[in-house]
Each structure stands twice: as structure tokens, then as C-alpha cells.
Design a protein around this motif. Structure first.
Motif, short mmCIF file in Angstrom:
data_model
loop_
_atom_site.label_atom_id
_atom_site.label_comp_id
_atom_site.label_asym_id
_atom_site.label_seq_id
_atom_site.Cartn_x
_atom_site.Cartn_y
_atom_site.Cartn_z
N ASN A 5 0.86 -1.19 -0.04
CA ASN A 5 -0.06 -0.01 -0.06
C ASN A 5 0.83 1.34 0.04
O ASN A 5 0.66 2.28 -0.85
CB ASN A 5 -0.94 -0.11 1.13
N VAL A 6 1.77 1.15 0.83
CA VAL A 6 2.70 2.44 0.94
C VAL A 6 3.76 2.59 -0.30
O VAL A 6 3.89 3.64 -0.70
CB VAL A 6 3.57 2.38 2.23
N LEU A 7 4.06 1.44 -0.97
CA LEU A 7 4.69 1.81 -2.32
C LEU A 7 3.59 2.00 -3.26
O LEU A 7 4.04 3.13 -4.04
CB LEU A 7 5.03 0.14 -2.65
N ILE A 8 2.24 1.68 -3.26
CA ILE A 8 1.46 2.27 -4.10
C ILE A 8 1.37 3.80 -3.99
O ILE A 8 1.57 4.52 -5.21
CB ILE A 8 0.19 1.62 -4.20
N MET A 9 1.26 4.06 -2.74
CA MET A 9 1.27 5.70 -2.71
C MET A 9 2.24 6.30 -3.15
O MET A 9 2.38 7.58 -3.57
CB MET A 9 0.93 5.65 -1.10
N THR A 10 3.27 5.70 -2.75
CA THR A 10 4.63 6.65 -3.27
C THR A 10 4.77 6.60 -4.63
O THR A 10 4.92 7.64 -5.34
CB THR A 10 6.05 5.66 -2.91
N LEU A 11 4.49 5.34 -5.64
CA LEU A 11 4.28 5.65 -6.86
C LEU A 11 3.36 6.41 -7.42
O LEU A 11 3.74 7.24 -8.57
CB LEU A 11 4.20 4.12 -7.55
N GLU A 12 2.25 6.45 -6.76
CA GLU A 12 1.29 7.34 -7.27
C GLU A 12 1.65 8.83 -7.27
O GLU A 12 1.47 9.72 -8.19
CB GLU A 12 -0.22 7.11 -6.61
N MET A 13 2.22 9.38 -6.34
CA MET A 13 2.59 10.78 -6.15
C MET A 13 3.61 10.94 -6.90
O MET A 13 3.71 12.06 -7.47
CB MET A 13 2.75 11.04 -4.69
N CYS A 14 4.53 9.70 -7.14
CA CYS A 14 6.00 10.24 -7.96
C CYS A 14 5.17 10.34 -9.24
O CYS A 14 5.67 11.26 -10.19
CB CYS A 14 6.57 9.20 -8.00
N TYR A 15 4.33 9.45 -9.95
CA TYR A 15 3.65 9.28 -11.12
C TYR A 15 3.15 10.99 -11.57
O TYR A 15 3.28 11.32 -12.34
CB TYR A 15 2.96 8.17 -11.54
#
Lengths: 271, 276, 254
Positions: free
Chosen positions: B81-91
Motif C-alpha cells: 500500500n505504501v509503495l503504491i502511494m509513493t508511486l502514485e504521487m511520483c507519477y
């Protein structure tokens, strides 16, 4: 008329692919933003936050910036900025020194195709390894302070410097070395008069470019404990003390702009 | 400053000009001494404890006492979940920031805007903006939209602002290297400035721009961990939460972040090769 | 019809490129401008579509004085004039077809063209132009993969797609080898004859100018020193234009 009508039918339907790609790109952005609801009360606050940010620059704490009125120079923000600059300087120097042997290891011209592969994989690993994690590990393992900051920046810089140095070495003009061979120069003489004059200016230029990047990242890495004024940026961030943050930013702006200008002026002279 | 005067055998003499490299070298050495002194002062009261490093590494990259390697690796999937959050904001941040950078880059390019008092100030403001550290950009973003309810918006805005600065600079440097002959040709057909930019500038920068976007995305993922130091939830948050208690979990987060960076690097190499 | 009335051009660095030019070029003519490099050929040519604005005098195109027009009117003028350059000036990363389509850009409002949207007639027109120059089979190749001669034909097709009444050519064959030079010049002659398009070209090679153009304008130090039929040109006139006898590299030597 007939020919062009026929050709028009064969026209590649590239726009369809482009359209799908663009729609997917934007849809994904909307997806990432979805769910991020903003409290309407916050929306009303936005102008005040922006005003507070700019007001910080009107309320700069001059005594803290330059170290007078009860502040010692060695606890002033300018001093901490100099400390950050020192970390960037020595970090870059360390990185450049470490990068030279690795660059030779990654250069096809020097060590051949197979060994060069090993060298370049090593460089990719260093480059891809996040600087922040490196800082985190070294701060935990070695302690807080400038020396750790220098090591972090030095090690991380090897990735990019080594790659660019290796490219410089590979693009070197070999005919001048051949000419030196023809006048009877020995190995070291060939390095001194054939190789160094070619690669030294370029390598210095690359290093100066990296100095600019490193000074910027030294300000951020301070937050993790790698020395300099970066730590203040996080200490005064919650709740944000805009006057102090603005004071720190003025120091950072001056420092980064000076380094940027000096670095690019020197690079222009070198090439 | 002594100038070397050399006299030839025929009596003519030449003056060897003073090499300014020595001044630069002297300045560098003096600066080095000053900086070295500053570092020495800072390091005095601080204990440097290299013997800790292997201990920390062992704590990070081996299972917690009484647990197995299976337990160690079982933790990594929990970070999804935290990985997806990180990738979402980076993208989101990378795409929006890159798009915003295009007009600024055009405005800062000497060859597109030929008026010095437009591109000069545009460049200066951009450079000033670029000096703001990413942690401060994050503090501003949090101030603007808050971080309540695990929202990634503040992170996205912070990365947008950071990307904007980096991208605008890289882009205007790129635009200044393009071939302007076709720009002239398209203007000669009666195209407006915007049309000439669309048909002469964009096709030339398109592939490199796409490459830059991937590069900056990669950079953003790598540096996203720092955002946790001002309160934005990312993989770095795991490193912060467990730094005193469970180094094995931190190790898992480190392995995950590094793994993701390697995957992105491999994908971006592939993409860039295709774009060429 | 193009009419120069006492046209002068002084650059901001003080160089006086045109010192009072008076000329009239009629519809359907094939005019070659000859002279040394730096004589003002390029300035003369580029002042016609206002790529270079003149400093004084009047320049009429179909009785419209162009030195005062700007904005939309200027773009309308330019779209009716094709231009060919020495280095082709194609967008190298774009396909031949898209390069040729840019000849229509001036006919449309900015917004749809920004998305690369063109009406069907324009697409047909672009392909027709390529067909007329015999490079239709190269339509979807990238421009930088073509030879120099082919690239110059793409540039010609771009100009044709504008539906111009006039084509300006600035040293169109100076970067081509002798064989492709002849082919491209033949294309110019054909366009002039078949489409009735006026052609004004700066030429480096005097013999080519004499062979293809119907009228020669010789310019020296910003002044027109000769204006007449190509059949009237003799050695003495060339000496007057060039200030000396011709050097070997100024004739193609056929």
C-alpha cells in the motif's frame, strides 16, 4: 488524383496510438489524484499560506542569518550554509577521486569489452541506489555529522561521475597518443602528454557540474543527519516557522546561485 | 605576476602569457583549506563510530532475533500500500510537473524568445525557484492541502513543484540546441509562432523529452523517501517509524525501494532505446 | 507581381545590404539573382516575404505595400509565397508527409493544427504535391533518411502545398551534387511552366542561372547592376556583377 487517394488510405493510423497513449497517461494521473479530497476550509486558507510564505521573506531574522545580537558566528545560518557548502565541496572531490579508477574499469578502451561490462554494472548499481537510503545507513552506522555527509555524497557521486568519465576516456582521440608513440614517448609520458591534456578539462567540467548538484543535495541530506543546515529545514517545518525557513532559504538561495554561476562560468572557460 | 620572456636565437623575443589556471588552482586550494577547517570544527565534538556500521547492516539485512528469513521477507509484501502511494504521487507529480514545465522552458529559450528582457527574467525566476530545497516545497504543499486522511495530494504537489523546476531547466537547455532552420521555413509558410513551435520545435524535442520524463520519474522515486522527514507518507515513513525498534522492517523497506528503482531503471533503459 | 521602389536595408550592426533597389518582377517569370556572397542577394529575396523587414522604400506584392503589414496579414502574405532554403530546412525527425502538410498550417486557425488536425483536402493536396515531384513512395519515411536531392524535393512539395503564386529559393542547389542539382533545377523549371508559379532564385552557379532562368538580376554591393534576359548576359556583364572574371567554382562547368 488517383495516386494520392491511394496513398491516403495507406496513411499510418499513428494518431490512434497517440490518442490511446495520451488518454491512458491522463487517466492514470486522474486516478492518482482521485480520493485526494481537500477540506473546503483548507481551500480558503490557501491564500493565507502563500501570503505567510512570502511574508517570511519580509521577516528575515538578520541576527540569526549573520550571527550578531546574541548569536555567535559559528551558530549563524551563514556558518551552517558554509558547512553545507564544505560538505558538497569535499563530497564532490571524494566522488571525483573515487570515480577515476572505477571509470577506467568501465572503459572499453582501457580494460576491454568484458571487464568494462563489470565496471558499468557497478556504476549503475551505485547510481540507482537511493542517496537518501545511503545517508540513512551511514548516519546510523557512523554517526551524525559532516564527515558522514561527505561520504554519502562522495559515494553516490561515483555513479554519475564514473559513467561520464568513462565516456570521456572512450571518446578520447587516439591519434595524438599514436603521435607521441612515434616520437618515442614511454608509457607515463603518453599518459602525461597524450591522455591527460585531453581528458582533464572534460573531467573537471563534469566534476564542476556535479558540484552544483551535490551542494543542492547537501542541503536536503542534512535532514537525515548528514550535517549542515538541512536539519533546520525539518526542525522548523512542523508547524512551519516561515520567518526562520525564509532566513534559511535566503542563505541557500545565495549559496546555490553562487555555486551555479561559478560552476557554469568555469565550465564555459574549460570547453 | 611574472611573465616569462623568451628570447629566440635570432634576437626576437616572445612573452609567454600567464596561465590563469594557477589563479583558479590557488583559489580552490584556499577554499579547500577554509572548508576543511569548517569540517574539522564540526567534527570535533562528534564521535565517529565506524564499528557500528557492520552492526547496523546486520540489523537491517537479517531477521529480527527469534525470527526466520521467511518472516523477514514476509514483511515486504505488506508494504504494497505504501509503495503504491509513493508511486502514485511520483507519477502524478512527474507528469503534471513536466507538462507545466513546457511553457516555462519555451519562455526561457534564447532561440524561441529572442527578447532578452523576457528570457532573462524568466530564467532568473526559474533558477531562484530551483534553489528551494524539496523539503521546503513539501512543507509548502502540506500547508496548502494538508495530509489528513492519508491523502497523497501534498506529496503529489511537492513532487510536481520539484519536477517543474528540474524539467524546465533541462528542457530549455535542450530547446537551445535544436535546429532552427526548419522553424524559419515553417514561419515562411505563414504559420503563427505557436504553430511554428508545434511543427518545428516539438517534433525535435519529443523523444528527448519523453526520455527526460522517465529519468525524472526515476529520480523522484529515489528521492521520495526524504518527504517522510517532513510528514508525507512514503516508503521513507517505514524507515522512520521503525528506526529505533525493528531494523529488519526498515531493511525490508530499503530492499523494496532499491528493487523498485532497479526495475524502473531497467524499464527506462528499454523505453529510451525504443524512443531513439 | 513584385515591385521594389527605392528599397533600402540597413542592419542593426550598420551593414547596408540594399542601397535603393528598384525592380519589377512579373507573374510567371523565372528570375535568377546572381552576385557575390554578401552582395545582398539573400536580403533581397527575404525582404519579399518579410522574413527580413526593409528599412526604407516600398515593396509591393500585387499592389499591396508590405512593409507596414504585420500579424495576420503578414501570415496571409507568407502563406501565398513558397520558400526554399539551401539546407532544405525540413523537420528531420518528422515524416515526409507531415513535413509537406506544414505547408497548409498558415491556412488554419492555431487550435486544430496544434493537435495535428487537417482537413481531407489538405492531406490529398500534400500527397498530390509529393506525387508531382515523384516522391510519393517516400511519403511516410522520416525526412532525415532521404538523400539531399530528395529532401530538397520534399521542401519543394511543401512549398507547392501552400498553393503559392510565387516561390522564393535561397541557393536551392548549393548543398547538392552536380547530378541532383540538375534534377532539382528541372523540377523548378517544370513547376514554373506547368503551374505557372513565379520563381525567384538566388544562384551561386552562373551557368545554371543562365540555363534555367529567363531573366537575370545581377546585384553588387546592394545595388542592381544588371537586369535583363539571360540571353543578354555576356562576359563583360559578369565582370561588372562580380567585379572580376569568374572563378572556377562559380560555374558548374558542364
Amino acid at each position: 488524383m488517383k495516386n494520392s487517394e491511394k496513398a491516403l488510405k495507406k496513411l499510418p493510423k499513428k494518431w490512434i496510438i497517440n490518442l490511446i497513449f495520451t488518454v491512458a497517461l491522463i487517466a492514470l494521473v486522474i486516478y492518482t489524484l482521485e480520493g485526494s479530497t481537500i477540506n473546503p476550509l483548507r481551500v480558503k486558507q490557501i491564500p493565507f499560506i502563500i501570503a505567510a510564505f512570502f511574508r517570511g521573506f519580509a521577516d528575515i531574522l538578520w541576527p540569526a542569518l549573520f550571527g550578531f545580537d546574541g548569536y555567535q558566528f559559528n551558530e549563524s545560518i551563514i556558518y551552517l550554509a558554509l558547512q553545507t557548502l564544505s560538505i558538497g565541496f569535499f563530497g564532490t572531490l571524494l566522488g571525483a577521486i573515487l570515480a577515476i579508477p572505477v571509470a577506467f574499469l568501465a572503459s572499453r578502451n582501457i580494460v576491454g569489452k568484458h571487464l568494462a561490462k563489470v565496471g558499468s554494472v557497478l556504476l549503475v548499481i551505485i547510481r540507482v541506489f537511493p542517496e537518501i537510503i545511503l545517508a540513512y545507513i551511514l548516519v546510523k552506522g557512523l554517526g551524525i555529522g559532516s564527515i558522514t555527509g561527505i561520504l554519502v555524497i562522495g559515494i553516490h557521486s561515483v555513479g554519475m561521475l564514473g559513467k561520464l568519465f568513462a565516456e570521456t576516456i572512450d571518446e578520447m582521440d587516439r591519434s595524438s597518443i599514436e603521435a607521441l608513440e612515434a616520437v618515442g614517448a614511454n608509457g607515463l609520458q603518453k599518459v602525461r602528454y597524450g591522455i591527460l591534456p585531453q581528458i582533464l578539462p572534460l573531467m573537471t567540467s563534469i566534476t564542476l557540474y556535479r558540484l552544483d548538484i551535490n551542494v543542492r543535495s547537501a542541503t536536503v541530506l542534512g535532514a537525515i543527519g548528514a550535517g549542515g543546515l538541512g536539519v533546520l529545514l525539518t526542525v522548523f517545518s512542523d508547524p512551519p516557522a516561515w520567518d526562520i525557513l525564509a532566513t534559511i532559504m535566503v542563505a541557500i538561495m545565495a549559496m546555490v546561485m553562487i555555486v551555479d554561476t561559478v560552476s557554469s562560468k568555469l565550465r564555459e572557460k574549460l570547453i | 605576476m611574472t611573465m616569462a620572456r623568451l628570447t629566440l636565437t635570432n634576437g626576437k623575443s616572445v612573452v609567454k602569457p600567464f596561465n590563469r589556471i594557477w589563479i583558479v588552482l590557488a583559489v580552490v586550494i584556499v577554499l579547500g583549506l577554509i572548508f576543511g577547517y569548517i569540517i574539522k570544527l564540526d567534527s570535533e565534538g562528534i564521535s565517529f563510530k565506524p564499528d557500528q556500521l557492520p552492526i547496523i547492516l546486520k540489523k537491517l539485512f537479517s531477521p529480527h532475533r527469534g525470527e526466520t528469513w521467511a518472516d523477514y521477507f514476509a514483511y515486504i509484501p505488506k508494504l504494497q500500500n505504501v509503495l503504491i502511494m509513493t508511486l502514485e504521487m511520483c507519477y502524478g507529480g512527474t507528469v503534471i510537473g513536466s507538462a507545466l514545465a513546457i511553457p516555462t522552458a519555451l519562455l526561457s529559450s534564447r532561440n524561441i524568445v529572442k527578447t532578452k528582457w523576457i528570457y532573462g527574467p524568466a530564467r532568473f525566476l526559474l533558477n531562484l525557484f530551483r534553489t528551494i530545497p524539496v523539503t521546503v516545497l513539501a512543507v509548502i504543499s502540506i500547508g496548502l492541502v494538508g495530509i489528513a486522511g492519508g491523502s497523497t495530494l501534498a506529496g503529489t504537489i511537492a513532487i510536481t513543484l520539484f519536477t517543474y523546476g528540474v524539467m524546465a531547466k533541462m528542457l530549455y537547455e535542450l530547446i537551445e540546441t535544436i535546429d532552427m532552420n526548419c522553424y524559419e521555413a515553417i514561419e515562411s509558410t505563414g504559420a503563427s509562432h505557436l504553430q511554428a513551435i508545434r511543427f518545428a520545435v516539438l517534433p525535435q524535442i519529443y523523444a528527448s523529452f519523453a526520455g527526460y520524463v522517465i529519468y525524472v520519474f526515476e529520480m523522484n522515486v529515489r528521492s521520495s523517501a526524504i518527504l517522510s522527514y517532513v510528514g508525507i507518507v512514503s516508503i521513507g515513513t517505514i524507515m522512520r517509524i521503525y528506526e529505533m525498534t525493528d531494523y529488519d522492517k526498515v531493511g525490508g523497506a530499503v530492499i523494496l525501494l532499491f528493487g523498485v528503482c532497479v526495475v524502473i531503471q531497467l524499464c527506462s533503459d528499454l523505453a529510451r532505446r525504443k524512443l531513439q | 507581381m513584385i515591385r521594389f521602389v527605392d528599397v533600402q536595408k540597413t542592419y542593426s550592426n550598420g551593414v547596408q545590404a540594399l542601397k535603393g533597389v528598384n525592380l519589377q518582377i512579373n507573374d510567371g517569370e523565372f528570375v535568377a539573382i546572381i552576385g557575390l556572397s554578401g552582395a545582398g542577394k539573400s536580403t533581397l529575396l527575404r525582404s519579399i516575404n518579410k522574413m527580413i523587414p526593409i528599412t526604407s522604400g516600398q515593396l509591393y506584392i500585387d499592389d499591396i505595400e508590405i512593409s507596414s503589414i504585420r500579424g495576420k496579414a503578414l501570415r496571409y502574405l507568407r502563406r501565398s509565397i513558397g520558400m526554399i532554403f539551401q539546407s532544405f530546412n525540413l523537420v528531420k525527425r518528422m515524416s515526409v508527409y507531415n513535413n509537406v502538410l506544414t505547408g497548409r498550417v498558415g491556412y488554419h486557425s492555431t487550435f486544430p493544427t496544434l493537435f495535428g488536425l487537417f482537413p481531407r483536402e489538405d492531406k490529398i493536396l500534400a500527397l498530390d504535391s509529393l506525387d508531382a515531384l515523384g516522391i510519393l513512395d517516400k511519403a511516410f519515411t522520416r525526412a532525415d533518411q532521404l538523400s539531399g536531392g530528395q529532401q530538397q524535393r520534399v521542401a519543394l512539395a511543401r512549398a507547392l502545398t501552400q498553393k503559392p503564386k510565387l516561390i522564393l529559393a535561397d541557393e536551392p542547389v548549393a548543398s547538392l551534387d552536380p547530378i541532383t542539382t540538375v534534377q532539382v533545377m528541372d523540377d523548378f523549371a517544370r513547376i514554373n511552366k506547368d503551374f505557372g508559379i513565379t520563381i525567384v532564385a538566388n544562384m551561386h552557379h552562373v551557368d545554371l542561372a543562365l540555363k534555367y532562368a529567363t531573366r537575370i538580376i545581377g546585384i553588387r554591393d546592394g545595388i542592381v547592376v544588371f537586369d535583363g534576359l539571360s540571353s543578354e548576359v555576356n562576359e563583360q556583364i559578369l565582370v561588372e556583377v562580380y567585379g572580376r572574371t569568374l572563378k572556377h567554382n562559380e560555374v558548374l562547368g558542364e
